[in-house]
Design a protein around this motif. Structure first.
Motif, PDB file in Angstrom:
ATOM      1  N   LEU A 581       0.831  -1.206   0.000  1.00  0.00           N
ATOM      2  CA  LEU A 581       0.000   0.000   0.000  1.00  0.00           C
ATOM      3  C   LEU A 581       0.869   1.261   0.000  1.00  0.00           C
ATOM      4  N   ARG A 582       0.366   2.275  -0.679  1.00  0.00           N
ATOM      5  CA  ARG A 582       1.031   3.583  -0.660  1.00  0.00           C
ATOM      6  C   ARG A 582       0.332   4.425   0.416  1.00  0.00           C
ATOM      7  N   LEU A 583       0.995   4.589   1.554  1.00  0.00           N
ATOM      8  CA  LEU A 583       0.403   5.268   2.701  1.00  0.00           C
ATOM      9  C   LEU A 583       0.896   6.702   2.773  1.00  0.00           C
ATOM     10  N   PRO A 587       2.746   5.163   9.504  1.00  0.00           N
ATOM     11  CA  PRO A 587       3.731   4.076   9.523  1.00  0.00           C
ATOM     12  C   PRO A 587       3.103   2.743   9.100  1.00  0.00           C
ATOM     13  N   ARG A 588       3.794   1.995   8.265  1.00  0.00           N
ATOM     14  CA  ARG A 588       3.253   0.742   7.745  1.00  0.00           C
ATOM     15  C   ARG A 588       3.014  -0.275   8.866  1.00  0.00           C
ATOM     16  N   GLN A 627     -12.012  10.604   8.801  1.00  0.00           N
ATOM     17  CA  GLN A 627     -11.573  11.369   7.634  1.00  0.00           C
ATOM     18  C   GLN A 627     -10.054  11.342   7.480  1.00  0.00           C
ATOM     19  N   ARG A 628      -9.341  11.566   8.568  1.00  0.00           N
ATOM     20  CA  ARG A 628      -7.882  11.587   8.467  1.00  0.00           C
ATOM     21  C   ARG A 628      -7.328  10.213   8.094  1.00  0.00           C
ATOM     22  N   LEU A 633      -4.894   6.193   4.245  1.00  0.00           N
ATOM     23  CA  LEU A 633      -4.974   4.909   3.536  1.00  0.00           C
ATOM     24  C   LEU A 633      -5.333   5.076   2.066  1.00  0.00           C
ATOM     25  N   GLY A 634      -5.789   6.277   1.697  1.00  0.00           N
ATOM     26  CA  GLY A 634      -6.171   6.517   0.313  1.00  0.00           C
ATOM     27  C   GLY A 634      -7.462   5.821  -0.076  1.00  0.00           C
ATOM     28  N   VAL A 635      -8.441   5.753   0.830  1.00  0.00           N
ATOM     29  CA  VAL A 635      -9.699   5.081   0.523  1.00  0.00           C
ATOM     30  C   VAL A 635     -10.813   6.110   0.396  1.00  0.00           C
ATOM     31  N   THR A 636     -11.856   5.737  -0.348  1.00  0.00           N
ATOM     32  CA  THR A 636     -13.033   6.578  -0.548  1.00  0.00           C
ATOM     33  C   THR A 636     -14.278   5.722  -0.342  1.00  0.00           C
ATOM     34  N   LEU A 637     -15.439   6.333  -0.498  1.00  0.00           N
ATOM     35  CA  LEU A 637     -16.679   5.570  -0.398  1.00  0.00           C
ATOM     36  C   LEU A 637     -16.677   4.433  -1.414  1.00  0.00           C
TER      37      LEU A 637
END
Length: 855
Positions: A581-583, A587-588, A627-628, A633-637
């Motif tokens: 994952l690109r975070l 921290p991973r 939200q943060r 994590l780069g996620v959306t609905l």
């Protein structure tokens, strides 16, 4: 007439001002009150905000913080040293859990250690101790300071010694409050503060020991918000495995309070500007139309329009300067004495400094708005025809108002150009005041749109009124019919006055509605009922017993909040394995320690920003994510997150993006799911309750006796600090809003009163025709009242629309303020009648012969 020099023009302008002091008092008053509100509100709010930001920094003990789970790499250390050479100061805070025991006891106790450098820590704020002392004076390599629950659990007192690791440490004091308590880790066990050298001597820094490294950064003095953001970006790039936060992210309630306070105070500054401009425009327009005879005479003697405009341009500049100087003086006095008046209420004393930039801004804004809003009446000088003025003729037309309007629109291209210049000028001023070009453009476009809409509404209402009087109006009493007909009589600027007063009412009502909404939200987050102690590690079998202990304590003043927590990890997001994952700023390794909780209803203090909450009976795995965390994590609905708890996968769809106010037990829950998908997993409970700060120790003792494994984390003092700051913001917003509203009412009153010179000739004509004083009073009162009601109606309608838009932008729940709207309409009518007669009562005493001799 020979060419008129600037010197001669100045003399004529000054002579005219001296002979018409009463009329020009309205112009100077309008400019002065607008500039005073602008400089006073802006100056004090700026100083107050600076003080609040210092408080915000003290809640994190720094400007920036970076949380890591490993020591910086050599490259990262080199980058930090380079920043230090640029003026950045840093100190490290190590947090970990360890075992502690009394010197002569073998019973160990799990404690939460915090290792600091007392010579530097904290950058902002202070660590409060009992007995009262300065941290750096009592915390040495062989001493510690600890929370009261350590003394309770180990039956110790200040001066006793505690064994931690391989070392013995003397208890030098009890910690009652530490500035970064809310931003530090909430590990199990009583809080113990130790020096970094003491931690090394205890032998606890060794391979395999898990610790949390938190770096605190102090930026160079007087760093702006933009500079803070720039430093933060550099730290995020330098420390990719760290969670970097700034002082505005420490507590959502404080951050939200600061943001909303800044927004409402900026709005009030702009409102003061516009209200002052309204007063200037109305007063100058009335004055110039009163001087049409003089202008016509000068033109008949050979004076050109440009020469006459030169006189009134100088007059405008002089009036704007006088009003600006008076306004700056008044605004400076407000900024100087306002903190004295509010000292007992807000306990904040911003330092008074004469901000020459603010003074210059106020003078420039006052002069520029005066010039801008007198452009249209000045341009009217070009169209004065001496023969018509000298004959006392007034151009009349039987055309419908809307046709006459379009005819005037086609012939008044210069006025249209002046309107564009006004909007551009206001856009520039608004951008300067708000430090945002986008705000300036939005403000100008919005103001232009509202002005056009108000003029159109005024024209439509006058047309409807005219048609009504031509038909059913004959059935009305003659005084009422006369009063209503006065609104559209030749020469009466009813449409302009309705638009001006309507705009003023809209601005005042908007400020009031926004102030009410912001204060209502701030009172929610500053409620004395929110949890101020938290409980950690409650076993499933202890939940009901802990609840009974909490509810039985006299110091607990609100229903306890208990939430279940299930340990898990994230294995993939949208099909991408966790290790790939690109975070962002996360921290991973934190993917391996994710905490899940469930809730069928939206938890208290939580707001859904996107998506929607599920129904209580749902069995589908869904997740509401903070939200943060969604950004990290780069996620959306609609994104799929696969959690693993007890090696069982839970494939959940992101159903909602949420935001917490940071004040409730659920505030630290970043992942909330429905109850059914989490049934059967091992659960540990966490809780929160509000306790009287003076009785926290009593609760800790009771909880320790009943459930010694449950840790009570006391953040009462830290939350009380935040609550007091939010309450201070509330008081200041209310007071400055009241000041702005009062200033607006003065300006609107002066605008209405400025029309009194138009009424002299009408009163004389009515008296000559036999009208009594009571008849004239009735006619004018009806005109004033209808003017106020119509202006109030249009103003509150637009204010409600604008307030709803602004509140939606600020994520504030909108409530239809129908009581406020009705009160504003009635109040505007009363104000119109009162101010109209206060300014015009002497008109009734005007003798007909005095005026008729001028004919």
């Amino acid at each position: 007439m020979p060419s008129l020099s600037w010197t001669s023009a100045r003399r004529i302008a000054w002579r005219e001002m001296r002979s018409s002091k009463g009329k020009f008092a309205f112009v100077i008053l309008s400019v002065a009150v607008g500039v005073a509100a602008l400089t006073g509100v802006r100056g004090f709010s700026g100083a107050f905000r600076t003080e609040l930001l210092i408080r915000a920094r003290s809640i994190m003990a720094a400007d920036l913080a970076a949380r890591m789970f490993a020591q910086p790499t050599p490259k990262e250390q080199e980058g930090l040293e380079a920043m230090e050479r640029e003026g950045l100061h840093l100190t490290a805070v190590t947090e970990m859990v360890a075992m502690a025991s009394a010197e002569h006891s073998l019973d160990p106790l799990l404690v939460s250690l915090k290792a600091i450098d007392p010579a530097v820590y904290p950058f902002y704020g202070t660590v409060d101790l009992t007995p009262k002392a300065v941290l750096r004076n009592v915390l040495h390599d062989d001493t510690i300071v600890a929370a009261e629950d350590l003394l309770i659990r180990l039956n110790l007192k200040v001066g006793d010694r505690v064994k931690i690791g391989d070392g013995l440490f003397t208890i030098a004091g009890v910690v009652t409050n530490e500035p970064d308590r809310l931003s530090g880790s909430f590990a199990a066990g009583p809080r113990v503060i130790i020096t970094r050298k003491g931690l090394e001597d205890a032998g606890l820094i060794a391979e395999g020991n898990r610790s949390n490294e938190r770096f605190l950064f102090e930026l160079p003095a007087r760093s702006s918000d933009q500079q803070v953001a720039a430093w933060k970006e550099r730290l995020v790039a330098l420390l990719p495995e760290a969670q970097v936060t700034d002082y505005r992210e420490t507590n959502p309630a404080l951050t939200q309070g600061l943001d909303r306070a800044t927004g409402i105070l900026s709005l009030m500054s702009l409102v003061a500007l516009v209200l002052g401009a309204i007063g200037v425009a109305m007063a100058m327009r009335a004055h110039l139309q009163q001087r049409m005879d003089t202008i016509a005479i000068m033109k008949s003697l050979g004076a050109g329009s440009s020469q006459i405009m030169r006189i009134y341009l100088l007059q405008t500049i002089l009036l704007g300067t006088l009003g600006g100087l008076l306004g700056v003086t008044m605004g400076t006095a407000v900024q100087r004495f306002l903190p004295v008046l509010l000292r007992r209420l807000i306990n904040v004393q911003p330092p008074f400094t004469l901000d020459w930039h603010a003074v210059g801004t106020g003078l420039t804004a006052g002069l520029l708005t005066t010039l801008l809003f007198t452009l249209p009446p000045l341009l009217d000088i070009r169209k004065v025809r001496p023969i018509l003025i000298l004959r006392r003729a007034v151009e009349q037309t039987d055309e419908p108002i809307h046709k006459a309007f379009w005819a005037r629109l086609r012939s008044n291209w210069a006025q249209l150009l002046a309107t564009v210049v006004i909007l551009l000028g206001l856009s520039l001023i608004a951008a300067t005041l708000s430090d945002s070009a986008q705000t300036g453009r939005t403000f100008a476009v919005g103001l232009g749109g509202v002005l056009v809409a108000l003029l159109a509404a005024a024209a439509i209402l006058l047309t409807v009124l005219r048609r009504f009087l031509r038909g059913a109006g004959l059935a009305l009493p003659s005084a009422i019919r006369h009063g209503l007909a006065n609104l559209y009589r030749p020469g009466n600027p009813s449409a302009a006055l309705l638009a001006a007063v309507g705009l003023g009412v809209m601005q005042i009502t908007t400020v009031f509605l926004m102030q009410q909404a912001v204060v209502r939200e701030l009172r929610i987050v500053s409620s004395p009922k929110i949890p101020n102690i938290f409980l950690v590690d409650i076993a499933n079998s202890e939940v009901e017993g802990v609840r009974k202990v909490l509810t039985s304590q006299p110091g607990v003043t609100a229903e306890p909040e208990l939430i279940p927590v299930i340990s898990s990890r994230i294995t993939s997001v949208n099909g991408v394995a966790g290790k790939d994952l690109r975070l962002t700023n996360f921290p991973r390794r934190m993917l391996q320690s994710i905490q899940l909780t469930w809730s069928d209803e939206l938890p208290p203090g939580t707001t859904v920003l996107q998506g929607e909450w599920w129904k209580p009976e749902t069995t589908v795995p869904q997740v509401a994510i903070g939200q943060r965390m969604s950004q990290r994590l780069g996620v959306t609905l609609g994104s799929h997150i696969v959690f693993s708890a007890q090696d069982k996968p839970i494939d959940a769809v992101v159903a909602a993006i949420i935001k917490s106010d940071g004040q409730h037990a659920y505030s630290r829950a970043e992942f909330i799911l429905p109850r059914t998908p989490l049934q059967g997993f091992p659960v540990v409970w966490y809780g929160g309750a509000h306790v009287d700060p003076k009785k926290v120790g009593q609760l800790e003792r009771a909880m320790f006796l009943a459930y010694p494994t449950v840790t009570v984390i006391d953040v009462a003092q830290a939350l009380e600090t935040i609550r007091q700051v939010v309450l201070q913001i509330t008081v200041v917003i209310q007071f400055l809003s009241a000041f702005s509203i009062f200033a607006g009412m003065v300006i609107l009153a002066s605008s209405i009163a400025g029309t009194r010179y138009r009424r002299i000739r009408e009163v004389v004509v009515l008296k000559t025709l036999g009208a009594t004083r009571s008849r004239i009073v009735t006619v004018f009162s009806i005109e004033f009242a209808v003017l106020g009601l119509v202006a109030g109606f249009t103003g509150v309608i637009f204010a409600t629309v604008v307030a709803r838009f602004l509140q939606r932008q600020m994520s504030i729940e909108f409530h239809l303020p129908w009581i406020t709207d009705l009160a504003m309409m009635a109040g505007t009518a009363v104000m119109a009648v009162a101010t109209g007669w206060i300014a015009s009562h002497h008109v009734l005493g005007q003798k007909p012969l005095e005026v008729l001799r001028e004919e």
